[in-house]
Design a protein around this motif. Structure first.
Motif, mmCIF file in Angstrom:
data_model
loop_
_atom_site.group_PDB
_atom_site.id
_atom_site.type_symbol
_atom_site.label_atom_id
_atom_site.label_comp_id
_atom_site.label_asym_id
_atom_site.label_seq_id
_atom_site.Cartn_x
_atom_site.Cartn_y
_atom_site.Cartn_z
ATOM 1 N N LEU A 52 0.855 -1.180 0.000
ATOM 2 C CA LEU A 52 0.000 0.000 0.000
ATOM 3 C C LEU A 52 0.890 1.227 0.000
ATOM 4 C CD1 LEU A 52 -3.092 0.781 0.351
ATOM 5 C CD2 LEU A 52 -2.474 1.237 2.707
ATOM 6 N N SER A 53 0.558 2.201 -0.855
ATOM 7 C CA SER A 53 1.369 3.412 -0.901
ATOM 8 C C SER A 53 0.507 4.631 -1.149
ATOM 9 C CB SER A 53 2.453 3.300 -1.979
ATOM 10 O OG SER A 53 1.865 3.193 -3.248
ATOM 11 N N SER A 54 1.112 5.772 -0.874
ATOM 12 C CA SER A 54 0.487 7.054 -1.153
ATOM 13 C C SER A 54 0.644 7.356 -2.636
ATOM 14 C CB SER A 54 1.181 8.143 -0.328
ATOM 15 O OG SER A 54 0.747 9.420 -0.729
ATOM 16 N N VAL A 55 -0.283 8.117 -3.176
ATOM 17 C CA VAL A 55 -0.156 8.587 -4.557
ATOM 18 C C VAL A 55 0.149 10.080 -4.598
ATOM 19 C CG1 VAL A 55 -1.607 6.781 -5.538
ATOM 20 C CG2 VAL A 55 -2.640 8.931 -4.830
ATOM 21 N N SER A 56 0.341 10.689 -3.432
ATOM 22 C CA SER A 56 0.619 12.119 -3.361
ATOM 23 C C SER A 56 1.993 12.427 -3.955
ATOM 24 C CB SER A 56 0.593 12.608 -1.912
ATOM 25 O OG SER A 56 -0.677 12.414 -1.356
ATOM 26 N N PRO A 57 2.065 13.429 -4.823
ATOM 27 C CA PRO A 57 3.372 13.816 -5.364
ATOM 28 C C PRO A 57 4.300 14.239 -4.223
ATOM 29 C CG PRO A 57 1.588 14.974 -6.493
ATOM 30 C CD PRO A 57 0.989 14.246 -5.331
ATOM 31 N N GLY A 58 5.530 13.801 -4.285
ATOM 32 C CA GLY A 58 6.510 14.180 -3.269
ATOM 33 C C GLY A 58 6.449 13.368 -1.995
#
Length: 133
Positions: free
Chosen positions: A22-28
């Protein structure tokens, strides 16, 4: 259509659980993808992630929703955009609800928001399930 099949010792007792990342898709975002045990749940309208994962990934909410659970109604939950990576690098982005999932061996429910794009086959007599997405 990418596909994987998992065989468990006792599918009825364990349920259709799958190791995901599971991961974030937020840039940076600097948070590394987290290994997560997820249950394919045809009873869940949407994908759900545990609040501990929300904290560890540093996710920011993108909205809210009122949800009903087996024991409560109109529970306010935050929505988060996440990426689930399933076996064979099958990746899917969803807007998941953050909820408490304490006391369970899973940290995620894969809901019908993912299953609407998939073929899910539960074969009880062989203790296997297959997901094509």
């Amino acid at each position: 259509m990418p596909t994987f099949t998992i065989q468990l010792a006792d599918l009825q007792a364990e349920g259709p659980v799958v190791e995901t990342k599971l991961s974030s898709v937020s840039p940076g975002s600097k948070a590394q993808p987290l290994p997560t045990l997820a249950l394919v749940d045809t009873g869940a309208t949407v994908t759900v992630i545990g609040e501990e994962l929300v904290r560890r990934l540093g996710l920011n909410p993108v909205g809210t929703a009122l949800v009903n659970t087996p024991s409560s109604t109109s529970v306010l939950c935050y929505r988060y955009i996440v990426r689930l990576v399933l076996p064979h690098d099958i990746a899917v982005e969803v807007v998941a609800l953050g909820t408490p999932l304490e006391g369970q061996n899973i940290q995620c429910l894969i809901g019908r928001d993912v299953l609407q794009r998939a073929v899910f086959v539960y074969t009880g007599y062989t203790n296997t399930f297959t997901l094509s997405l």
